[in-house]
Design a protein around this motif. Structure first.
Motif, short mmCIF file in Angstrom:
data_model
loop_
_atom_site.label_atom_id
_atom_site.label_comp_id
_atom_site.label_asym_id
_atom_site.label_seq_id
_atom_site.Cartn_x
_atom_site.Cartn_y
_atom_site.Cartn_z
N TRP A 237 59.13 44.15 50.35
CA TRP A 237 59.54 43.59 49.05
C TRP A 237 60.34 42.31 49.20
N ASP A 238 61.10 42.18 50.28
CA ASP A 238 61.76 40.90 50.55
C ASP A 238 60.71 39.81 50.72
N ARG A 239 59.69 40.09 51.50
CA ARG A 239 58.63 39.11 51.76
C ARG A 239 57.83 38.82 50.48
N PHE A 240 57.52 39.86 49.73
CA PHE A 240 56.74 39.71 48.50
C PHE A 240 57.50 38.87 47.49
N CYS A 241 58.80 39.14 47.33
CA CYS A 241 59.62 38.37 46.38
C CYS A 241 59.73 36.91 46.78
N GLY B 190 55.06 33.09 42.82
CA GLY B 190 54.14 33.62 41.83
C GLY B 190 54.02 35.13 41.81
N LYS B 191 54.69 35.83 42.69
CA LYS B 191 54.55 37.28 42.76
C LYS B 191 55.50 38.03 41.84
N VAL B 192 56.72 37.51 41.64
CA VAL B 192 57.73 38.18 40.84
C VAL B 192 58.19 37.23 39.73
N LEU B 193 58.39 37.78 38.55
CA LEU B 193 58.79 36.99 37.39
C LEU B 193 60.03 36.17 37.71
N ARG B 194 59.93 34.88 37.41
CA ARG B 194 61.03 33.92 37.63
C ARG B 194 61.45 33.81 39.09
N PRO C 83 52.41 45.10 49.55
CA PRO C 83 52.37 43.77 50.17
C PRO C 83 51.43 42.78 49.50
N GLY C 84 50.83 43.17 48.36
CA GLY C 84 50.04 42.22 47.59
C GLY C 84 48.59 42.07 48.02
N LEU C 85 48.00 43.11 48.59
CA LEU C 85 46.60 43.06 49.03
C LEU C 85 45.68 43.58 47.94
N ALA D 298 57.90 43.68 40.05
CA ALA D 298 57.28 42.39 39.74
C ALA D 298 57.80 41.78 38.44
N PHE D 299 58.52 42.57 37.64
CA PHE D 299 59.09 42.05 36.39
C PHE D 299 60.52 41.55 36.57
#
Length: 462
Positions: free
Chosen positions: A53-57, A61-65, A201-203, A424-425
């Motif tokens: 989640w650190d990497r995803f954030c 474009g993955k997490v709001l704002r 991880p967004g796959l 993601a919000f």
């Protein structure tokens, strides 16, 4: 302590279950829940490693704002304050998760500073007379494991079992751990993480989602005997997110669409756990996506559990778009939350009674998450979250009806204890009983929290 409450008369009736409800009987557990990444913050403190989640954030474009959990509710540094809030609420139990990247290094060696946080947490709960429901995995996989394939790599299931062993040994004898949970919502980890990419991880591949699910469930099964050996006094189980599906129109096609929805939403997890097999209808939706299953895997996955946690929020209304396809139908006139989820308490009763009918070996149930997001603001020092109050009262009533009809429900955890990082919000969606000002970290008990506390106080005869 930065905590604001309102000195008012009892609000208990705003949320309380019906008079005579089985939920009011001694032994029924009321609680509240959180998860590590959503509240802890301290993302770089005391040897904590990077999570998916650190990497995803950090991926645009993955997490709001572009928000993240680096600070969140700063729970890591405000532990005693938050434990005092739990005491103020009067809950019987607190459901929380352990951050895997905080407690082990890449070689699998324990991180004493990270583990000490959870020891202090359990000691603090014990000193306040609050039971602990401990979740091992609430989505924050160490990034180094994802770099090796994550839940697509069978080896991750074995690393999870080692992690379960470490934590159940390290935390033995601390506080009152009533239950160990292997995974929270493997459906979300598998499908949202590896199927549609909405979560870390967004796959994006249904085939990957099916394989990730298999390894998540395998890890669950591998961990069970270890947890039983290290914590024989506790319950051991898993938490799943479920939703009932209803046909939009009373046609054979729409009824089949509802069946397919429940297959992929509910039975994809429940059938392996309770029947030792994946539902064949799933492969009507995902043709050619069957996971690689080795001999003996399903026997490991279907090992008996002491309880099943159910996270319930809403229902789905389905229509057919042709053979073996489904389409979600949105009726704009119904009440919704800020997540755009329909408020439908009857679905909880329908879901539980269907599970009782369909699974002869259904273990005792705990509602491990139920709640709603709303646009909550502090006005005059108070937060009068009217919709949440009505939501809880109606869902308590639905649970009561299911229990009256023979469903064995033994506890109810409101989601969540406090406003937090909503994946993601980001910080836009507020689920908490307690309002958090993310700029100042000031906590304010919403009226739903005050009502919940008043009900629990009256139930206890205080």
């Amino acid at each position: 302590m930065a905590l604001t409450t309102s000195p008012v008369a009892s609000f208990a009736d705003l949320v309380s279950p019906p008079a005579g409800s089985a939920m009011r009987r001694p032994g029924f557990i009321f609680g509240a829940g959180t998860s590590s990444y959503q509240i802890e913050g301290a993302a770089h403190a005391d040897g904590r490693l990077e999570s998916i989640w650190d990497r995803f954030c950090a991926t645009p474009g993955k997490v709001l704002r572009g928000e993240n959990g680096d600070v969140a509710c700063d729970h890591y540094n405000r532990l005693d304050e938050d434990l005092d809030i739990l005491k103020r609420l009067g809950v019987d139990a607190y459901r929380f998760s352990i951050a895997w990247p905080r407690v082990m290094d890449e070689a699998g060696k324990p991180n004493a500073k990270g583990i000490d946080f959870y020891k202090r947490l359990l000691d603090g709960l014990g000193a306040r007379g609050i039971k602990a429901f401990v979740t091992l995995y609430h989505w924050d996989l160490p990034q180094y494991l994802e770099d090796r394939g994550g839940w697509l790599n069978r080896d991750t299931a074995y690393r999870f079992a080692e992690y379960a062993d470490l934590m159940s040994r390290e935390l033995a004898g601390r506080g009152d751990v009533a239950a160990w949970t292997t995974h929270n919502e493997p459906w979300c980890s598998a499908y949202l993480g590896y199927g549609d990419g909405h979560h870390a991880p967004g796959l994006k591949s249904n085939r990957w989602a099916a394989q990730a699910m298999h390894h998540l469930l395998l890890g669950h099964g591998l961990a069970l005997p270890i947890l039983r050996a290290n914590a024989p006094q506790a319950l051991h189980g898993i938490v799943i997110n479920c939703a009932p599906g209803y046909a939009d129109k009373d046609t054979a096609e729409d009824r089949d669409a509802a069946l397919l929805f429940e297959t992929y939403q509910n039975r994809w997890v429940l059938d392996p756990l309770l029947k030792g097999e994946y539902p064949k209808d799933l492969w009507r939706l995902w043709k050619g996506c069957e996971p690689l299953v080795l001999d003996g895997d399903m026997d490991i996955i279907k090992r008996p559990i002491d309880y099943l946690g159910i996270n319930y929020y809403s229902r789905a209304v389905l229509a057919s778009k042709g053979p073996d396809t489904i389409d979600w139908v949105r009726h704009p006139e119904v009440e919704r939350t800020t997540m755009d989820w329909e408020v439908y308490p009857q679905g909880l009763q329908d879901l539980f009674e269907a599970f009782k009918r369909d699974y002869a070996n259904l273990p005792p149930l705990y509602i491990t998450e139920n709640g709603m997001s709303s646009h909550d603001k502090v006005e005059g020092g108070e937060v009068n979250d009217l919709q949440r109050q009505a939501y809880l009262k109606s869902h308590f009533a639905a649970c009561s009806r299911a229990m009256d009809n023979g469903v064995d429900v033994r506890g109810y955890f409101v989601w969540s204890l406090m406003d937090n990082f909503e994946w993601a919000f980001g910080y836009e969606r507020r689920f908490g009983l307690v309002h958090v000002d993310f700029e100042t970290q000031k906590r304010t008990l919403k009226r739903s929290a005050l009502a919940y506390a008043d009900f629990l106080k009256e139930r206890a005869g205080r």
